[in-house]
Design a protein around this motif. Sequence first.
Motif, PDB file in Angstrom:
ATOM      1  N   MET A   1       0.843  -1.193   0.000  1.00  0.00           N
ATOM      2  CA  MET A   1       0.000   0.000   0.000  1.00  0.00           C
ATOM      3  C   MET A   1       0.880   1.246   0.000  1.00  0.00           C
ATOM      4  N   ASP A   2       0.505   2.256  -0.743  1.00  0.00           N
ATOM      5  CA  ASP A   2       1.248   3.507  -0.830  1.00  0.00           C
ATOM      6  C   ASP A   2       1.002   4.321   0.430  1.00  0.00           C
ATOM      7  N   THR A   3       2.027   4.411   1.301  1.00  0.00           N
ATOM      8  CA  THR A   3       1.890   5.093   2.579  1.00  0.00           C
ATOM      9  C   THR A   3       1.581   6.569   2.402  1.00  0.00           C
ATOM     10  N   ASN A   4       2.192   7.217   1.386  1.00  0.00           N
ATOM     11  CA  ASN A   4       1.948   8.629   1.143  1.00  0.00           C
ATOM     12  C   ASN A   4       0.485   8.875   0.778  1.00  0.00           C
ATOM     13  N   LYS A   5      -0.066   8.022  -0.093  1.00  0.00           N
ATOM     14  CA  LYS A   5      -1.468   8.161  -0.481  1.00  0.00           C
ATOM     15  C   LYS A   5      -2.374   7.932   0.723  1.00  0.00           C
ATOM     16  N   ASN A   6      -2.044   6.929   1.550  1.00  0.00           N
ATOM     17  CA  ASN A   6      -2.820   6.642   2.745  1.00  0.00           C
ATOM     18  C   ASN A   6      -2.770   7.820   3.709  1.00  0.00           C
ATOM     19  N   THR A   7      -1.597   8.425   3.861  1.00  0.00           N
ATOM     20  CA  THR A   7      -1.457   9.593   4.737  1.00  0.00           C
ATOM     21  C   THR A   7      -2.287  10.757   4.214  1.00  0.00           C
ATOM     22  N   GLN A   8      -2.291  10.954   2.891  1.00  0.00           N
ATOM     23  CA  GLN A   8      -3.083  12.029   2.314  1.00  0.00           C
ATOM     24  C   GLN A   8      -4.573  11.787   2.515  1.00  0.00           C
ATOM     25  N   SER A   9      -5.036  10.551   2.337  1.00  0.00           N
ATOM     26  CA  SER A   9      -6.462  10.275   2.508  1.00  0.00           C
ATOM     27  C   SER A   9      -6.872  10.410   3.969  1.00  0.00           C
ATOM     28  N   VAL A  10      -5.997  10.015   4.877  1.00  0.00           N
ATOM     29  CA  VAL A  10      -6.282  10.191   6.299  1.00  0.00           C
ATOM     30  C   VAL A  10      -6.310  11.677   6.639  1.00  0.00           C
ATOM     31  N   GLY A  11      -5.366  12.428   6.078  1.00  0.00           N
ATOM     32  CA  GLY A  11      -5.354  13.873   6.298  1.00  0.00           C
ATOM     33  C   GLY A  11      -6.598  14.543   5.754  1.00  0.00           C
ATOM     34  N   ALA A  12      -7.035  14.115   4.582  1.00  0.00           N
ATOM     35  CA  ALA A  12      -8.260  14.671   3.995  1.00  0.00           C
ATOM     36  C   ALA A  12      -9.470  14.320   4.857  1.00  0.00           C
ATOM     37  N   ALA A  13      -9.496  13.102   5.388  1.00  0.00           N
ATOM     38  CA  ALA A  13     -10.605  12.687   6.244  1.00  0.00           C
ATOM     39  C   ALA A  13     -10.655  13.536   7.511  1.00  0.00           C
ATOM     40  N   TRP A  14      -9.494  13.809   8.096  1.00  0.00           N
ATOM     41  CA  TRP A  14      -9.472  14.664   9.290  1.00  0.00           C
ATOM     42  C   TRP A  14      -9.883  16.092   8.941  1.00  0.00           C
ATOM     43  N   GLY A  15      -9.525  16.550   7.748  1.00  0.00           N
ATOM     44  CA  GLY A  15      -9.974  17.871   7.301  1.00  0.00           C
ATOM     45  C   GLY A  15     -11.486  17.924   7.157  1.00  0.00           C
ATOM     46  N   MET A  16     -12.065  16.853   6.581  1.00  0.00           N
ATOM     47  CA  MET A  16     -13.527  16.788   6.463  1.00  0.00           C
ATOM     48  C   MET A  16     -14.186  16.718   7.835  1.00  0.00           C
ATOM     49  N   LEU A  17     -13.548  16.004   8.759  1.00  0.00           N
ATOM     50  CA  LEU A  17     -14.094  15.931  10.110  1.00  0.00           C
ATOM     51  C   LEU A  17     -14.063  17.301  10.779  1.00  0.00           C
ATOM     52  N   LEU A  18     -13.008  18.048  10.559  1.00  0.00           N
ATOM     53  CA  LEU A  18     -12.923  19.401  11.104  1.00  0.00           C
ATOM     54  C   LEU A  18     -14.012  20.288  10.498  1.00  0.00           C
ATOM     55  N   LEU A  19     -14.222  20.188   9.196  1.00  0.00           N
ATOM     56  CA  LEU A  19     -15.304  20.947   8.548  1.00  0.00           C
ATOM     57  C   LEU A  19     -16.666  20.547   9.113  1.00  0.00           C
ATOM     58  N   ALA A  20     -16.874  19.243   9.277  1.00  0.00           N
ATOM     59  CA  ALA A  20     -18.138  18.766   9.856  1.00  0.00           C
ATOM     60  C   ALA A  20     -18.340  19.354  11.245  1.00  0.00           C
ATOM     61  N   SER A  21     -17.269  19.465  12.004  1.00  0.00           N
ATOM     62  CA  SER A  21     -17.350  20.020  13.359  1.00  0.00           C
ATOM     63  C   SER A  21     -17.708  21.502  13.334  1.00  0.00           C
ATOM     64  N   VAL A  22     -17.121  22.228  12.389  1.00  0.00           N
ATOM     65  CA  VAL A  22     -17.438  23.658  12.248  1.00  0.00           C
ATOM     66  C   VAL A  22     -18.905  23.828  11.861  1.00  0.00           C
ATOM     67  N   PHE A  23     -19.372  22.995  10.932  1.00  0.00           N
ATOM     68  CA  PHE A  23     -20.778  23.064  10.541  1.00  0.00           C
ATOM     69  C   PHE A  23     -21.698  22.654  11.692  1.00  0.00           C
ATOM     70  N   GLU A  24     -21.231  21.754  12.551  1.00  0.00           N
ATOM     71  CA  GLU A  24     -22.011  21.361  13.724  1.00  0.00           C
ATOM     72  C   GLU A  24     -22.185  22.545  14.677  1.00  0.00           C
ATOM     73  N   VAL A  25     -21.144  23.334  14.841  1.00  0.00           N
ATOM     74  CA  VAL A  25     -21.237  24.544  15.669  1.00  0.00           C
ATOM     75  C   VAL A  25     -22.264  25.491  15.050  1.00  0.00           C
ATOM     76  N   GLY A  26     -22.176  25.677  13.740  1.00  0.00           N
ATOM     77  CA  GLY A  26     -23.160  26.529  13.053  1.00  0.00           C
ATOM     78  C   GLY A  26     -24.571  26.011  13.233  1.00  0.00           C
ATOM     79  N   TYR A  27     -24.736  24.699  13.154  1.00  0.00           N
ATOM     80  CA  TYR A  27     -26.055  24.093  13.341  1.00  0.00           C
ATOM     81  C   TYR A  27     -26.576  24.352  14.752  1.00  0.00           C
TER      82      TYR A  27
END
Length: 124
Positions: A1-27
Amino acid sequence: MDTNKNTQSVGAAWGMLLLASVFEVGYALSVGGSQAFTVLSWSVAAVVFFLLTLYFLSAALRTIDVGIGYAVWAGIGSVGAAGFGSVLLDQPLTLIQTFWLAVIIVGVVWLKLADSVKLQGEAA
């Protein structure tokens, strides 16, 4: 498995989770401002924030474990709603409440650190 790609997808997932959290505050703040969904503008904002938080949370949970992701999302949402509610909606926030909100923040940070690739590699 490509570790760099996995790290990027995990990073993107955490970014989406942070966005979801910001939207939760707005909600949360929009629901408070909607006065039980009797104020149209706040009610519409609440529905929009709700849909955004659900979308980004579900996208993040494709990569992040549900228990960890949900705990981080709820923690950030709770702390954000309490903090911004105090500032924007003049809701009281006591010193002891602030202390326990800080405990939640520490817990969220530790959950994120525990999910890091480096720590998982050391544990293996």
